[in-house]
Design a protein around this motif. Structure first.
Motif, PDB file in Angstrom:
ATOM      1  N   ALA A   1      -1.693   8.558  -4.021  1.00  0.00           N
ATOM      2  CA  ALA A   1      -2.743   9.603  -3.354  1.00  0.00           C
ATOM      3  C   ALA A   1      -2.527  11.050  -3.124  1.00  0.00           C
ATOM      4  CB  ALA A   1      -3.835   8.416  -2.514  1.00  0.00           C
ATOM      5  N   GLY A   2      -1.395  11.385  -2.258  1.00  0.00           N
ATOM      6  CA  GLY A   2      -0.480  12.128  -1.496  1.00  0.00           C
ATOM      7  C   GLY A   2      -0.436  12.824  -0.822  1.00  0.00           C
ATOM      8  N   LYS A   3      -1.147  11.427   0.646  1.00  0.00           N
ATOM      9  CA  LYS A   3      -0.544  11.240   1.740  1.00  0.00           C
ATOM     10  C   LYS A   3       1.190  11.148   1.940  1.00  0.00           C
ATOM     11  CE  LYS A   3      -4.940   8.717   2.646  1.00  0.00           C
ATOM     12  NZ  LYS A   3      -5.597   7.632   2.719  1.00  0.00           N
ATOM     13  N   LYS A   4       1.519  11.692   3.302  1.00  0.00           N
ATOM     14  CA  LYS A   4       2.787  11.343   3.963  1.00  0.00           C
ATOM     15  C   LYS A   4       2.815   9.395   3.950  1.00  0.00           C
ATOM     16  CE  LYS A   4       5.832  13.085   6.679  1.00  0.00           C
ATOM     17  NZ  LYS A   4       6.250  14.935   8.107  1.00  0.00           N
ATOM     18  N   VAL A   5       4.024   9.819   3.253  1.00  0.00           N
ATOM     19  CA  VAL A   5       4.616   8.153   3.095  1.00  0.00           C
ATOM     20  C   VAL A   5       6.048   8.111   4.177  1.00  0.00           C
ATOM     21  CG1 VAL A   5       3.115   7.313   1.453  1.00  0.00           C
ATOM     22  CG2 VAL A   5       5.470   8.010   1.912  1.00  0.00           C
ATOM     23  N   LYS A   6       6.513   6.837   5.070  1.00  0.00           N
ATOM     24  CA  LYS A   6       8.145   7.284   4.893  1.00  0.00           C
ATOM     25  C   LYS A   6       8.754   6.169   4.177  1.00  0.00           C
ATOM     26  CE  LYS A   6      10.973   6.253  10.127  1.00  0.00           C
ATOM     27  NZ  LYS A   6      10.548   5.727  10.741  1.00  0.00           N
ATOM     28  N   GLN A   7      10.106   6.549   3.997  1.00  0.00           N
ATOM     29  CA  GLN A   7      10.626   6.215   3.360  1.00  0.00           C
ATOM     30  C   GLN A   7      11.707   5.460   3.667  1.00  0.00           C
ATOM     31  OE1 GLN A   7      12.809   7.689   0.095  1.00  0.00           O
ATOM     32  NE2 GLN A   7      14.219   6.314  -0.808  1.00  0.00           N
TER      33      GLN A   7
ATOM     34  N   GLY B   1       0.722  -0.910   0.272  1.00  0.00           N
ATOM     35  CA  GLY B   1       0.550  -0.484   0.183  1.00  0.00           C
ATOM     36  C   GLY B   1       0.643   1.183   0.218  1.00  0.00           C
ATOM     37  N   TRP B   2       1.877   0.590   0.196  1.00  0.00           N
ATOM     38  CA  TRP B   2       2.861   2.570   0.098  1.00  0.00           C
ATOM     39  C   TRP B   2       2.757   2.897  -1.417  1.00  0.00           C
ATOM     40  CZ3 TRP B   2       6.955   4.798  -2.235  1.00  0.00           C
ATOM     41  CH2 TRP B   2       7.716   5.704  -1.098  1.00  0.00           C
TER      42      TRP B   2
END
Length: 392
Positions: A37-43, A30-31
């Motif tokens: 979708a413009g959501k904040k994700v952590k790499q 889901g990352w």
């Protein structure tokens, strides 16, 4: 992972396994959807390499050929295994390689400028003297790549070969030689011209003297080793019309054998899988043919037994018919002899009655049992004298 795997001609599952094997993090489920979708994700950052781990991971080159599911699976497994190696690092020495290189250095070049080794227990190769140092660096890398696939370089009666628990795969290394039409050197041209002058002088004295003069011989072709090396596995044919595994790995303008060890290791694993597949198919086909042969033989044996039994029954019934006719004849003649006796007919009737008694005795239960035993009928030896027909 799905898109990147396509660039490597590998499945996303295999690429994920390679990353997991080497501790490389990859995006969780889901990352990418959250990111789109413009959501904040952590790499997750790439961790430091473990002590002793290589700083480069090799993913062997892929092939887009028409392979069986078995070979495709073998290729994917082999590429995962190959990622543990590093084609850019020197490999440890191997005694068979060392003996091969030492033998090459003692050889004298052939007419085409190559030195060769074909003795038992050594690597079969034919290269130019200036390529021996390259070969000394290439072979250990290939041996290491083969070991990652479960193969060891071993010696035998023939040339050295790769061996696993189930298969043996032969190979050789050669150098491409370029052939050019020979152009006379200055010394050869001088020799040719001297012969022509001598021939012309002899011809003026005596035509036969000119014919007897041997013309100097020069090579028709010049051979030039190119330095382009080629690694070649033994030929393996694929049943069913599939694409045969790659067996040739050659120097190209950019790619060299020194950096193709992982690909060669993968090729070795796939080719061995093809040999196994071929062997299993041959064994299955042999079993099928043996089963067909067995069924044909059983049918032939059953027919042979039935034919013999019918023949035995026919012989008994034929005797019964003969005895029935003999009884009728005796009964008819007995009445006539009683009315008007004759010496010869009386003798015949006596003999006929005795003959009938003997024949009837041969048809008793015990006599028939003995007859069947002598003829090998209606028992365990019912197939007596059976010989199966030959099927080609």
């Amino acid at each position: 992972m799905t898109h990147l795997a396509k660039d490597f001609a590998i499945s996303d599952v295999a690429l994920h396994k390679i990353c997991r094997k080497h501790g490389i993090p990859n995006p969780p489920l889901g990352w990418w959807a959250k990111k789109a979708a413009g959501k904040k994700v952590k790499q997750t950052p790439l961790p430091e390499a473990k002590p002793g781990a290589p700083d480069r991971i090799t993913i062997a080159d892929g092939e887009f050929g028409r392979e069986s599911a078995n070979l495709a699976a073998a290729r994917e497994r082999a590429r995962i295994q190959a990622s543990e190696g590093d084609d850019n690092e020197a490999a440890p020495p191997h005694p068979i390689v060392d003996h091969t290189i030492a033998k090459l250095r003692k050889q004298k070049p052939s007419d085409i400028g190559l030195i060769a080794v074909s003795e038992g227990g050594l690597v079969k190769c034919e290269v130019a003297p200036r390529s021996v140092d390259r070969l000394a660096g290439i072979l250990p890398r290939i041996v290491r790549a083969a070991s990652l696939q479960g193969f060891q370089l071993v010696s035998g009666e023939g040339s050295a070969h790769f061996k696993s628990e189930t298969e043996v795969v032969g190979f050789s290394i050669s150098e491409l030689v370029k052939r050019e039409k020979h152009v006379l050197t200055d010394a050869e041209r001088t020799k040719e011209e001297a012969w022509q002058r001598k021939r012309d002088l002899a011809a003026r004295r005596n035509a036969w003297d000119a014919v007897l003069l041997d013309r100097p011989r020069f090579p028709e072709w010049d051979y030039h080793p190119t330095g382009q090396l080629s690694f070649e596995f033994e030929q393996v044919y694929v049943l069913g019309g599939g694409t045969a595994p790659r067996r040739n790995f050659r120097d190209a303008k950019i790619q060299r054998l020194e950096t193709m060890a992982s690909e060669i290791g993968v090729g070795l694993a796939v080719l061995a899988a093809a040999k196994t597949e071929q062997r299993l198919r041959r064994e299955a086909e042999e079993r099928r043919r043996e089963e067909e042969r067995r069924r044909r033989e059983l049918a032939e044996r059953a027919k042979h037994i039935e034919d013999r039994r019918i023949a035995g029954l026919g012989a008994i019934l034929a005797e019964l018919d003969e005895l029935d006719r003999l009884r009728r004849l005796i009964a008819m003649l007995t009445t006539e002899v009683a009315a008007e006796p004759t010496p010869r007919l009386s003798t015949f009737l006596a003999w006929a009655q005795d003959h009938l008694a003997k024949r009837e005795a041969r048809l008793s239960a015990q006599a028939i049992e003995e007859r069947f035993a002598a003829a090998h009928l209606f028992g365990d030896d019912d197939d007596h004298a059976f010989t199966p027909s030959r099927w080609y």
